[in-house]
Design an enzyme around this catalytic site. Structure first.
Site, PDB file in Angstrom:
ATOM      1  CD  GLU A 118      -2.667   1.437   2.472  1.00  0.00           C
ATOM      2  OE1 GLU A 118      -3.298   2.516   2.651  1.00  0.00           O
ATOM      3  OE2 GLU A 118      -2.712   0.341   3.331  1.00  0.00           O
ATOM      4  CE  LYS A 249      -4.734 -17.181  13.509  1.00  0.00           C
ATOM      5  NZ  LYS A 249      -4.515 -17.881  14.617  1.00  0.00           N
ATOM      6  CG  ASP A 323      -1.529 -16.292  12.913  1.00  0.00           C
ATOM      7  OD1 ASP A 323      -2.088 -15.967  11.937  1.00  0.00           O
ATOM      8  OD2 ASP A 323      -1.826 -17.325  13.612  1.00  0.00           O
ATOM      9  CG  HIS A 414      -3.731   7.738  -0.107  1.00  0.00           C
ATOM     10  ND1 HIS A 414      -3.776   8.407   0.979  1.00  0.00           N
ATOM     11  CD2 HIS A 414      -3.794   6.136   0.214  1.00  0.00           C
ATOM     12  CE1 HIS A 414      -3.662   7.452   2.094  1.00  0.00           C
ATOM     13  NE2 HIS A 414      -3.499   6.229   1.557  1.00  0.00           N
TER      14      HIS A 414
END
Length: 419
Positions: A118, A249, A323, A414
């Site tokens: 990104e 998660k 993770d 951006h």
């Protein structure tokens, strides 16, 4: 003809007249033909298995891109981290910093490796890091830690469930010995009980040392789980190793007041002139933006209030062998910004769910180990420091993005860096 509502129109644009009943049945029905893409039976990394996999897929892509010489030479190192291995994916890694952390455990200037595709992300964290460092650094405090696994036991009646719990509460010391016999790092810290009708959830909470610990607590709890099934005087009708109460998660509100992984809070006091110099806005604007967006978060049903913890944590986790799926829970937390008594900016973050480790998992793979070593945070005795660094990194990102919105620079950055 009745007027279609919006959701019905959305559906009908996909189900056009050419999708008649026979066509839908033909396209959507099960297909039991044998696949030509079946993988080799062995999931392990061997020279033979690797060659057979590439025989299947070599027609689709260039083997040298995924399985370059360095990856091939290090292939055996991945055996404990992946199955049906075919190579590695290279993600760009950038540095943000220096980021000054004044923590209970992390006390240094850090260059932070961030793996992302990104554009503008690393630049944003770099700006926030430099601002924090110019302000003398951010204070960071690890205030709690614990990783849970939550087996559930199903009984015929509440009476049976109650009798089961009466036995369980006498077994803590024995459960602790069994659990800790499976690990050199983990310690069973507490067991909580949640009764829901004739179902009993046991919340096993562990301290996992320098490992992130999800696999560790699963293995330890599994041993206790089987001991319970074999020795409880009140046999459950059914039981499962995890009843989905742990928050593993998944974003959940429970950890906002408690902990899963490592809970860290961090703050920084920034003088007005530094806010103006680095962010081109004012403490008043940033405080006001925080108030308005807190209301927006409440309206959207958000768990916690923050701008974009997930950006920092995903990039840091991928770079450093964590993770990455744990970002779903780790990105829960609260950001707060206020005008200080001296007219500067006070900003703080609290993250109760940082799932990080400096041993185990992917932390010793070549690239991931190198990223941890860049910060001197690989190996034993470093996980608490990594958690504090992660929290201050999130604080840097919050300052930068809020400043960009207040100064009207968010879209411009951006456009400039992503095109």
């Amino acid at each position: 003809m009745p007027k279609l509502n919006l959701s019905t129109r959305d559906i009908t644009q996909f189900l056009q007249p050419e999708h008649c009943t026979s066509t839908l049945e033909q396209k959507l029905s099960p297909n039991f033909a044998r696949s030509t893409l079946r993988l080799t039976p062995s999931p392990y990394i061997t020279e033979k298995a690797l060659a057979k996999r590439w025989e299947k897929i070599g027609q689709f892509t260039d083997q040298d891109i995924l399985l370059d010489q360095q990856t091939l030479q290090n292939a055996s190192l991945y055996n404990k981290n992946i199955e049906h291995f075919i190579g590695t994916v290279k993600i760009p890694v950038g540095l943000a910093g220096p980021l000054r952390v004044n923590g209970l455990h992390a006390k240094d200037d850090y260059l932070i490796p961030l793996a992302t595709t990104e554009a503008a992300l690393v630049a944003s964290y770099n700006r926030g890091a430099q601002l924090i460092t110019a302000a003398g650094g951010a204070s960071a405090m690890l205030i709690n830690e614990g990783v849970t696994r939550t087996p559930v036991f199903l009984f015929e009646s509440l009476i049976d469930a109650g009798q089961f719990v009466a036995w369980v509460v006498t077994q803590y010391d024995h459960f602790k010995r069994i659990a800790e016999s499976t690990t050199s790092h983990g310690q069973l810290h507490d067991i909580n009980v949640n009764i829901e009708g004739n179902h009993v959830y046991l919340i096993f909470e562990y301290r996992t040392g320098d490992a992130s610990g999800q696999n560790m607590v699963t293995i330890a709890t599994n041993e206790v789980f089987h001991y319970i099934l074999e020795n409880s005087p009140h046999t459950p009708e059914e039981a499962f190793l995890d009843g989905n109460l742990s928050g593993d998660k998944k974003a959940n509100s429970h950890t906002l007041r408690h902990v899963r992984g490592k809970k860290v809070t961090a703050e920084v006091h920034i003088e007005r002139h530094l806010v103006e110099k680095y962010l081109h806005t004012t403490p008043e604007e940033m405080s006001r933006f925080g108030q308005v967006t807190t209301t927006g978060a409440a309206l959207s049903g958000s768990i916690g209030v923050n701008a974009h913890y997930a950006n920092a944590l995903a990039a840091l986790y991928i770079a450093c062998g964590q993770d990455a799926a744990c970002v779903a829970e780790s990105a829960v937390g609260i950001t707060r910004m206020e005008v200080s008594k001296t007219g500067g900016l006070y900003a703080c973050v609290t993250l109760p769910n940082l799932m990080v480790g400096t041993v185990g998992g992917g932390t010793s793979l070549p690239s991931q180990k190198a990223c941890l070593e860049l910060m001197n945070l690989h190996g034993n005795g470093k996980a608490k420091s990594l958690a504090e660094v992660a929290a201050v990194l999130c604080l840097a990102g919050e300052l930068s993005i809020v400043g960009a919105f207040c100064a009207g620079h968010f879209s411009r950055a951006h456009q400039k860096l992503a095109r």
